[in-house]
Design an enzyme around this catalytic site. Structure first.
Site, PDB file in Angstrom:
ATOM      1  N   PHE A 235      37.436  17.772   6.550  1.00 42.08           N
ATOM      2  CA  PHE A 235      37.665  19.163   6.127  1.00 42.08           C
ATOM      3  C   PHE A 235      36.492  20.108   6.418  1.00 42.08           C
ATOM      4  O   PHE A 235      36.548  21.271   6.042  1.00 42.08           O
ATOM      5  CB  PHE A 235      38.006  19.207   4.627  1.00 42.08           C
TER       6      PHE A 235
ATOM      7  N   GLY B 240      30.373  16.254  10.628  1.00 35.63           N
ATOM      8  CA  GLY B 240      30.624  17.370   9.710  1.00 35.63           C
ATOM      9  C   GLY B 240      29.502  18.387   9.840  1.00 35.63           C
ATOM     10  O   GLY B 240      28.803  18.420  10.864  1.00 35.63           O
TER      11      GLY B 240
ATOM     12  N   ASP C  68      26.279  20.881   7.717  1.00 35.78           N
ATOM     13  CA  ASP C  68      25.022  20.661   6.998  1.00 35.78           C
ATOM     14  C   ASP C  68      25.277  20.035   5.621  1.00 35.78           C
ATOM     15  O   ASP C  68      24.461  19.258   5.134  1.00 35.78           O
ATOM     16  CB  ASP C  68      24.289  21.998   6.811  1.00 35.78           C
ATOM     17  N   GLY C  69      26.406  20.385   4.993  1.00 36.42           N
ATOM     18  CA  GLY C  69      26.731  19.850   3.674  1.00 36.42           C
ATOM     19  C   GLY C  69      26.994  18.352   3.763  1.00 36.42           C
ATOM     20  O   GLY C  69      26.584  17.577   2.892  1.00 36.42           O
TER      21      GLY C  69
ATOM     22  N   GLU D 269      24.825  15.220   2.109  1.00 36.01           N
ATOM     23  CA  GLU D 269      25.379  14.093   1.338  1.00 36.01           C
ATOM     24  C   GLU D 269      24.828  12.761   1.822  1.00 36.01           C
ATOM     25  O   GLU D 269      24.383  11.929   1.038  1.00 36.01           O
ATOM     26  CB  GLU D 269      26.898  14.074   1.530  1.00 36.01           C
TER      27      GLU D 269
ATOM     28  N   GLU E 117      24.316  24.277  -0.418  1.00 34.72           N
ATOM     29  CA  GLU E 117      24.925  23.963  -1.717  1.00 34.72           C
ATOM     30  C   GLU E 117      24.181  24.672  -2.824  1.00 34.72           C
ATOM     31  O   GLU E 117      22.962  24.834  -2.743  1.00 34.72           O
ATOM     32  CB  GLU E 117      24.900  22.452  -1.944  1.00 34.72           C
TER      33      GLU E 117
HETATM   34  N1  LIG Z   1      37.184  14.580   2.134  1.00 34.63           N
HETATM   35  C1  LIG Z   1      36.535  15.603   1.588  1.00 34.63           C
HETATM   36  N2  LIG Z   1      37.188  16.522   0.831  1.00 34.63           N
HETATM   37  C2  LIG Z   1      36.540  17.575   0.301  1.00 34.63           C
HETATM   38  N3  LIG Z   1      35.216  17.816   0.467  1.00 34.63           N
HETATM   39  C3  LIG Z   1      34.520  16.946   1.219  1.00 34.63           C
HETATM   40  C4  LIG Z   1      35.139  15.808   1.816  1.00 34.63           C
HETATM   41  N4  LIG Z   1      34.200  15.124   2.515  1.00 34.63           N
HETATM   42  C5  LIG Z   1      33.052  15.806   2.353  1.00 34.63           C
HETATM   43  N5  LIG Z   1      33.226  16.895   1.581  1.00 34.63           N
HETATM   44  C6  LIG Z   1      32.243  17.938   1.178  1.00 34.63           C
HETATM   45  O1  LIG Z   1      32.463  19.104   1.963  1.00 34.63           O
HETATM   46  C7  LIG Z   1      31.264  19.873   1.973  1.00 34.63           C
HETATM   47  C8  LIG Z   1      31.168  20.740   3.202  1.00 34.63           C
HETATM   48  O2  LIG Z   1      31.279  19.979   4.331  1.00 34.63           O
HETATM   49  P1  LIG Z   1      30.556  20.258   5.717  1.00 34.63           P
HETATM   50  O3  LIG Z   1      29.120  20.477   5.552  1.00 34.63           O
HETATM   51  O4  LIG Z   1      30.963  19.138   6.618  1.00 34.63           O
HETATM   52  O5  LIG Z   1      31.251  21.582   6.268  1.00 34.63           O
HETATM   53  P2  LIG Z   1      30.895  23.124   6.176  1.00 34.63           P
HETATM   54  O6  LIG Z   1      30.460  23.467   4.795  1.00 34.63           O
HETATM   55  O7  LIG Z   1      32.063  23.840   6.743  1.00 34.63           O
HETATM   56  O8  LIG Z   1      29.701  23.310   7.195  1.00 34.63           O
HETATM   57  P3  LIG Z   1      28.146  23.763   7.004  1.00 34.63           P
HETATM   58  O9  LIG Z   1      27.628  22.870   5.920  1.00 34.63           O
HETATM   59  O10 LIG Z   1      27.540  23.505   8.354  1.00 34.63           O
HETATM   60  O11 LIG Z   1      28.150  25.214   6.623  1.00 34.63           O
HETATM   61  C9  LIG Z   1      30.157  18.850   1.875  1.00 34.63           C
HETATM   62  O12 LIG Z   1      29.211  19.285   0.932  1.00 34.63           O
HETATM   63  C10 LIG Z   1      30.823  17.554   1.426  1.00 34.63           C
HETATM   64  O13 LIG Z   1      30.267  17.077   0.211  1.00 34.63           O
HETATM   65  C1  LIG Z   2      23.654  42.832  11.516  1.00 34.69           C
HETATM   66  C2  LIG Z   2      23.428  41.458  11.925  1.00 34.69           C
HETATM   67  C3  LIG Z   2      22.954  40.594  10.818  1.00 34.69           C
HETATM   68  C4  LIG Z   2      23.150  39.176  11.173  1.00 34.69           C
HETATM   69  C5  LIG Z   2      22.391  38.270  10.305  1.00 34.69           C
HETATM   70  C6  LIG Z   2      22.715  36.857  10.651  1.00 34.69           C
HETATM   71  C7  LIG Z   2      21.784  35.950   9.999  1.00 34.69           C
HETATM   72  C8  LIG Z   2      22.187  34.539  10.162  1.00 34.69           C
HETATM   73  C9  LIG Z   2      21.136  33.628   9.642  1.00 34.69           C
HETATM   74  C10 LIG Z   2      21.637  32.282   9.437  1.00 34.69           C
HETATM   75  C11 LIG Z   2      20.621  31.415   8.772  1.00 34.69           C
HETATM   76  C12 LIG Z   2      21.186  30.104   8.453  1.00 34.69           C
HETATM   77  C13 LIG Z   2      20.271  29.291   7.665  1.00 34.69           C
HETATM   78  C14 LIG Z   2      20.901  27.991   7.370  1.00 34.69           C
HETATM   79  C15 LIG Z   2      21.484  27.700   6.237  1.00 34.69           C
HETATM   80  C16 LIG Z   2      22.178  26.411   6.013  1.00 34.69           C
HETATM   81  O1  LIG Z   2      21.342  25.521   5.331  1.00 34.69           O
HETATM   82  C17 LIG Z   2      23.434  26.614   5.174  1.00 34.69           C
HETATM   83  C18 LIG Z   2      24.284  25.364   5.231  1.00 34.69           C
HETATM   84  O2  LIG Z   2      24.935  25.256   6.421  1.00 34.69           O
HETATM   85  N1  LIG Z   2      24.239  27.712   5.660  1.00 34.69           N
HETATM   86  C19 LIG Z   2      24.382  28.813   4.949  1.00 34.69           C
HETATM   87  O3  LIG Z   2      23.905  28.959   3.872  1.00 34.69           O
HETATM   88  C20 LIG Z   2      25.214  29.906   5.588  1.00 34.69           C
HETATM   89  C21 LIG Z   2      24.419  31.150   5.750  1.00 34.69           C
HETATM   90  C22 LIG Z   2      25.183  32.130   6.593  1.00 34.69           C
HETATM   91  C23 LIG Z   2      24.586  33.460   6.608  1.00 34.69           C
HETATM   92  C24 LIG Z   2      25.364  34.462   7.373  1.00 34.69           C
END
Ligand SMILES: Nc1ncnc2c1ncn2[C@@H]1O[C@H](COP(=O)(O)OP(=O)(O)OP(=O)(O)O)[C@@H](O)[C@H]1O
Ligand SMILES: CCCCCCCCCCCCC/C=C/[C@@H](O)[C@H](CO)NC(=O)CCCCC
Ligand SMILES: [Ca+2]
Length: 515
Positions: free
Chosen positions: A111, A166, A168-169, A173, A473
């Site tokens: 997901f 997946g 960063d989340g 984990e 998170e």
């Molecule tokens: N089967 C599942 N159903 C629901 N949640 C899940 C499942 N497996 C993992 N997760 C949780 O989903 C959360 C988000 O997942 P993931 O980091 O892969 O995607 P994202 O949030 O879209 O991407 P990013 O973290 O890069 O912004 C994780 O913190 C994880 O704990």
């Molecule tokens: C007018 C133009 C302005 C544009 C500004 C764009 C700035 C983007 C900066 C993005 C920095 C990301 C830092 C990383 C954070 C991750 O640990 C975290 C988990 O995936 N993501 C967010 O919190 C998601 C954070 C998403 C932020 C948009």
């Protein structure tokens, strides 16, 4: 030792004319005996004279922008013995590549991001692992924390690495599962903020399938599942700093990318309600949070990172084989040898800053991602034992926008009078609200304020706390104590390579020559 495969004596089938081919053994993915297919190529008189024998070398081909692809070259000759000798020799050389994983534990979040994790793994990654003779145990997660809990139960020591498919989340984990398991098995109490944590030598591989994929992008240079799979196959190793986050002697979380209060905390909190939007949720909540322009009062105390020579204002970035990270690795090895314990920071000075902040960002790495290709702190190091603490003070909306735009271009993000940056090894934060509550818990009048400052209803001064964004998170507590643990864990990556190819496929050095 890096052997080079130089196949001159044996003919190669390629789309070009016969040519010499140079491939470091470390970048060969697999060698396979090949059924010679006559239709493959018209090889003229050779075909009529004798039966042909062939083998195929699958190797890493480096494309532009840090992208890696799997390429193949088939070599043939009439001498079966010579062909077998080559195949055998190459296989033996591959066996000698001891850092390559043979058995991996894979967790897939179906997901994450655009919900493509399972498809990405099955179509793009599994065939490469199988080609490289890597055996896998695959777990498709059924709920949040499934992977983390599972890592406390399985025999992790039989694996050469853990792969998470997946974002960063999901990485977070798996990291919590692995680090937590290591501490549990070594009898270390994670609730002790001063505990010397045990390093985790089981590498983690990230197959990016999330919304931000910041950790993958900042350690490989691109979020691309095939590139990441190839870094796992060749057995790359990149140490990584990890920050521990505590509240009143209670362990909260580990962080490797962003610990953000104010702007990035508020974006995250708002976006959690809109997970159904997928990666777009960050754009929506980002815009909304920008408009709300809330700032928060609080106190930060930090200890500067004096052990490392770099500065957040450096013009050079952390790259593969980084000198500054190597120095930190040496220091760490010496400390562990001398004391068996990391140096206590107790006796060193603390610097204290009070203020009104739009954002407090502590980053262990650049936090580069597709949205911000240089990241929030372009000169931060992956493995130097420090974090960059960025304080964005109260300023106008226009100035804050100028600051945000610099996340996306080449200009210096720290060249503003309202932005300060420090390289630190630990810090503490307390919000004004919790300070006030602690100093006068009986003052119920204070708790009767609405959401905004009573004296200045339109000033955006928020008397409720923001939320900490810890690698994507939320944390439950606003008062936190953070400490960087140098190189606590390792990834299947090598950092960002210096000499990448540009859009046109020229290497940077050749462009420099042209200029
Ligand atoms: N089967 C599942 N159903 C629901 N949640 C899940 C499942 N497996 C993992 N997760 C949780 O989903 C959360 C988000 O997942 P993931 O980091 O892969 O995607 P994202 O949030 O879209 O991407 P990013 O973290 O890069 O912004 C994780 O913190 C994880 O704990
Ligand atoms: C007018 C133009 C302005 C544009 C500004 C764009 C700035 C983007 C900066 C993005 C920095 C990301 C830092 C990383 C954070 C991750 O640990 C975290 C988990 O995936 N993501 C967010 O919190 C998601 C954070 C998403 C932020 C948009
Ligand atoms: Ca660092």
């Amino acid at each position: 030792m890096d052997y080079v495969l130089w196949l001159k004596t044996i003919q190669k089938i390629s789309s070009y004319a016969l040519e010499n081919c140079f491939v470091p053994i470390s970048e060969i993915i697999a060698v396979e005996e090949t059924e010679f297919n006559k239709k493959q190529r018209n090889i003229g008189r050779w075909q009529k004279m004798a039966k042909l024998h062939a083998f195929t070398v699958h190797y890493v081909k480096k494309a532009r922008n840090h992208r890696w692809r799997c390429s193949a070259a088939t070599f043939w000759c009439v001498d079966e013995h010579l062909c077998n000798q080559w195949t055998q020799a190459l296989k033996e050389l591959l066996e000698m590549q001891k850092s390559r994983p043979k058995q991996l534990l894979v967790y897939i979040n179906p997901f994450g991001g655009k919900r493509q994790g399972k498809r990405i793994y099955e179509q793009k990654v599994a065939p490469l692992f199988s080609l490289a003779s890597i055996s896998t145990d695959v777990v498709v997660t059924e709920h949040a924390n499934h992977a983390k809990d599972n890592l406390f139960e399985v025999n992790i020591y039989k694996y050469d690495g853990v792969v998470c498919v997946g974002g960063d989340g999901m990485f977070s984990e798996v990291m919590h599962g692995l680090i937590g398991r290591m501490q549990k098995d070594s009898g270390i109490d994670q609730n002790n903020p001063k505990a010397s944590l045990v390093q985790c030598n089981i590498r983690i591989g990230i197959i990016p399938a999330g919304s931000t994929d910041c950790i993958c992008y900042s350690t490989v240079g691109i979020s691309d599942p095939v590139t990441s799979a190839l870094h796992i196959i060749v057995g790359d190793c990149q140490p990584l700093d990890v920050s521990s986050v505590h509240h009143n002697d209670t362990f909260l979380k580990y962080s490797v990318s962003l610990l953000g209060y104010g702007f990035y905390g508020d974006i995250l909190k708002d976006s959690e309600k809109k997970r159904w939007m997928g990666p777009m949720r960050y754009d929506y909540s980002g815009f909304k949070t920008f408009l709300s322009h809330h700032y928060y009062e609080g106190t930060i105390a930090y200890q500067p990172a004096k052990h490392t020579h770099g500065s957040p204002r450096d013009k050079v970035s952390c790259r593969t084989g980084c000198y500054i990270c190597k120095q930190s690795e040496k220091q760490l090895a010496e400390q562990n040898k001398e004391h068996g314990l990391k140096k206590e920071e107790g006796e060193e000075e603390w610097k204290v800053i009070k203020g009104k902040f739009l954002a407090i960002n502590a980053v262990n790495m650049s936090c580069a991602c597709p949205r911000s290709p240089k990241g929030l702190s372009p000169a931060a190091h992956l493995a130097d034992g420090s974090a960059d603490l960025i304080l964005v003070r109260k300023c106008s909306r226009f100035d804050f926008l100028r600051y945000l735009v610099r996340h996306t271009n080449q200009d210096d993000q720290f060249d503003f009078p309202f932005v300060d940056v420090y390289r630190v090894k630990c810090f503490q934060f307390t919000s004004k609200l919790s300070e006030d509550n602690e100093s006068n818990v009986m003052d119920v009048g204070k708790k009767r304020f609405g959401q905004f400052c009573r004296d200045h209803p339109a000033c955006c001064c928020n008397i409720v706390n923001s939320t900490w964004n810890c690698d994507g998170e939320t944390l439950d507590s606003s008062a936190i104590e953070v400490r960087v643990h140098c190189q606590l864990m390792k990834l299947f990556a090598r950092g960002i390579e210096e000499d990448c190819k540009d859009e046109a496929g020229h290497s940077q050095s050749s462009i420099e020559q042209l200029l």
